[in-house]
Design a protein around this motif. Sequence first.
Motif, PDB file in Angstrom:
ATOM      1  N   ASN A  14       0.799  -1.229   0.000  1.00 55.13           N
ATOM      2  CA  ASN A  14       0.000   0.000   0.000  1.00 55.13           C
ATOM      3  C   ASN A  14       0.836   1.286   0.000  1.00 55.13           C
ATOM      4  O   ASN A  14       0.581   2.211   0.778  1.00 55.13           O
ATOM      5  CB  ASN A  14      -0.981   0.002   1.182  1.00 55.13           C
ATOM      6  CG  ASN A  14      -2.033  -1.086   1.057  1.00 55.13           C
ATOM      7  OD1 ASN A  14      -2.265  -1.624  -0.018  1.00 55.13           O
ATOM      8  ND2 ASN A  14      -2.660  -1.423   2.171  1.00 55.13           N
ATOM      9  N   ASP A  15       1.797   1.340  -0.894  1.00 51.29           N
ATOM     10  CA  ASP A  15       2.569   2.565  -1.049  1.00 51.29           C
ATOM     11  C   ASP A  15       1.643   3.670  -1.557  1.00 51.29           C
ATOM     12  O   ASP A  15       0.879   3.460  -2.499  1.00 51.29           O
ATOM     13  CB  ASP A  15       3.713   2.335  -2.048  1.00 51.29           C
ATOM     14  CG  ASP A  15       4.704   3.486  -2.061  1.00 51.29           C
ATOM     15  OD1 ASP A  15       4.323   4.598  -2.504  1.00 51.29           O
ATOM     16  OD2 ASP A  15       5.857   3.282  -1.635  1.00 51.29           O
ATOM     17  N   PRO A  16       1.704   4.864  -0.956  1.00 48.76           N
ATOM     18  CA  PRO A  16       0.817   5.960  -1.366  1.00 48.76           C
ATOM     19  C   PRO A  16       0.942   6.335  -2.837  1.00 48.76           C
ATOM     20  O   PRO A  16       0.006   6.914  -3.410  1.00 48.76           O
ATOM     21  CB  PRO A  16       1.263   7.121  -0.470  1.00 48.76           C
ATOM     22  CG  PRO A  16       1.924   6.482   0.706  1.00 48.76           C
ATOM     23  CD  PRO A  16       2.547   5.221   0.194  1.00 48.76           C
ATOM     24  N   CYS A  43      -5.753  -3.925  -1.423  1.00 46.61           N
ATOM     25  CA  CYS A  43      -4.388  -4.276  -1.030  1.00 46.61           C
ATOM     26  C   CYS A  43      -3.489  -4.204  -2.261  1.00 46.61           C
ATOM     27  O   CYS A  43      -3.727  -4.922  -3.243  1.00 46.61           O
ATOM     28  CB  CYS A  43      -4.341  -5.683  -0.453  1.00 46.61           C
ATOM     29  SG  CYS A  43      -5.469  -5.932   0.946  1.00 46.61           S
ATOM     30  N   ILE A  44      -2.479  -3.340  -2.214  1.00 46.21           N
ATOM     31  CA  ILE A  44      -1.573  -3.159  -3.352  1.00 46.21           C
ATOM     32  C   ILE A  44      -0.163  -3.532  -2.915  1.00 46.21           C
ATOM     33  O   ILE A  44       0.457  -2.856  -2.090  1.00 46.21           O
ATOM     34  CB  ILE A  44      -1.599  -1.703  -3.859  1.00 46.21           C
ATOM     35  CG1 ILE A  44      -3.029  -1.283  -4.192  1.00 46.21           C
ATOM     36  CG2 ILE A  44      -0.686  -1.542  -5.075  1.00 46.21           C
ATOM     37  CD1 ILE A  44      -3.185   0.196  -4.518  1.00 46.21           C
ATOM     38  N   TRP A  45       0.328  -4.633  -3.465  1.00 44.96           N
ATOM     39  CA  TRP A  45       1.679  -5.098  -3.190  1.00 44.96           C
ATOM     40  C   TRP A  45       2.565  -4.698  -4.372  1.00 44.96           C
ATOM     41  O   TRP A  45       2.276  -5.039  -5.511  1.00 44.96           O
ATOM     42  CB  TRP A  45       1.695  -6.610  -3.013  1.00 44.96           C
ATOM     43  CG  TRP A  45       0.913  -7.103  -1.825  1.00 44.96           C
ATOM     44  CD1 TRP A  45      -0.413  -7.418  -1.785  1.00 44.96           C
ATOM     45  CD2 TRP A  45       1.410  -7.315  -0.510  1.00 44.96           C
ATOM     46  NE1 TRP A  45      -0.775  -7.825  -0.519  1.00 44.96           N
ATOM     47  CE2 TRP A  45       0.338  -7.773   0.292  1.00 44.96           C
ATOM     48  CE3 TRP A  45       2.674  -7.176   0.085  1.00 44.96           C
ATOM     49  CZ2 TRP A  45       0.476  -8.097   1.627  1.00 44.96           C
ATOM     50  CZ3 TRP A  45       2.818  -7.503   1.435  1.00 44.96           C
ATOM     51  CH2 TRP A  45       1.730  -7.948   2.192  1.00 44.96           C
ATOM     52  N   GLY A  46       3.646  -3.967  -4.088  1.00 47.68           N
ATOM     53  CA  GLY A  46       4.552  -3.576  -5.153  1.00 47.68           C
ATOM     54  C   GLY A  46       5.305  -2.320  -4.803  1.00 47.68           C
ATOM     55  O   GLY A  46       4.887  -1.551  -3.933  1.00 47.68           O
ATOM     56  N   SER A  47       6.396  -2.116  -5.482  1.00 50.62           N
ATOM     57  CA  SER A  47       7.193  -0.914  -5.286  1.00 50.62           C
ATOM     58  C   SER A  47       6.967   0.044  -6.447  1.00 50.62           C
ATOM     59  O   SER A  47       6.983  -0.378  -7.609  1.00 50.62           O
ATOM     60  CB  SER A  47       8.683  -1.270  -5.206  1.00 50.62           C
ATOM     61  OG  SER A  47       9.481  -0.102  -5.253  1.00 50.62           O
ATOM     62  N   SER A  50      -5.702   2.923  -0.871  1.00 43.22           N
ATOM     63  CA  SER A  50      -5.588   1.511  -0.512  1.00 43.22           C
ATOM     64  C   SER A  50      -6.041   1.342   0.929  1.00 43.22           C
ATOM     65  O   SER A  50      -6.392   2.310   1.602  1.00 43.22           O
ATOM     66  CB  SER A  50      -4.146   1.023  -0.700  1.00 43.22           C
ATOM     67  OG  SER A  50      -3.266   1.780   0.098  1.00 43.22           O
ATOM     68  N   GLY A  51      -6.064   0.103   1.397  1.00 45.49           N
ATOM     69  CA  GLY A  51      -6.603  -0.175   2.719  1.00 45.49           C
ATOM     70  C   GLY A  51      -8.126  -0.215   2.642  1.00 45.49           C
ATOM     71  O   GLY A  51      -8.688  -0.656   1.639  1.00 45.49           O
TER      72      GLY A  51
END
Length: 198
Positions: free
Chosen positions: A88-90, A104-108, A95-96
């Motif tokens: 959950n990078d802004p 849910c966001i997984w990643g860079s 997200s959330g």
Amino acid sequence: MQGRIGLRAAMTAASILIVAFAVVLVSCAPEPSPAKPGAAVTSSTSPRATSTSTPTPSPSTTAIAMPTDCRAILSSGVLAQLKDVPLNDPAFGKSGVVDGGLVCIWGSPKADTTNLTTKITRVARGAALDMLNGLVAQGFTCYTPDQGTRCEKTWPDPHYPVTDGRTLFWRDGILIDTTFSNLAPTGYTGSIVAHVFA
């Protein structure tokens, strides 16, 4: 006068024959045929879905609580596969807990393509039927594990030499919708299903 009586009697007899013939035709009409594989799914068709037929989500039985924590819905084995992936990078946006669901966001944000996004929302049966039928038409494989309906498909990324895909699971008014690119942890969707429907 006798001619009129004879004509009236003949017409009455003919009417009786026509009614009797119509009754015979109705009684011989065939029963409606069951839905054929590949036919549009309605709420009255059998609740089954395979890669050869259109999916029918199972009917709702109880209200399911919406999850609120992206890590809590995953098993320790799945979390271990994601241990180095930011959550959950802004930079990816909202997200959330969002609009009564969970994103849910997984990643860079530094990575060009390696990411995974899951949206858990409430979707009514009718809307779910329409959506899943549309996915079958797009080449998704659908089947019915864990008392729900799961549809999935993968394809080559158009810009990078990696695999992209989408997996959906619907049950009891809850839709788990995951899109991914070069990030598909083993057992990911199954882990969420086990937590949400525990």
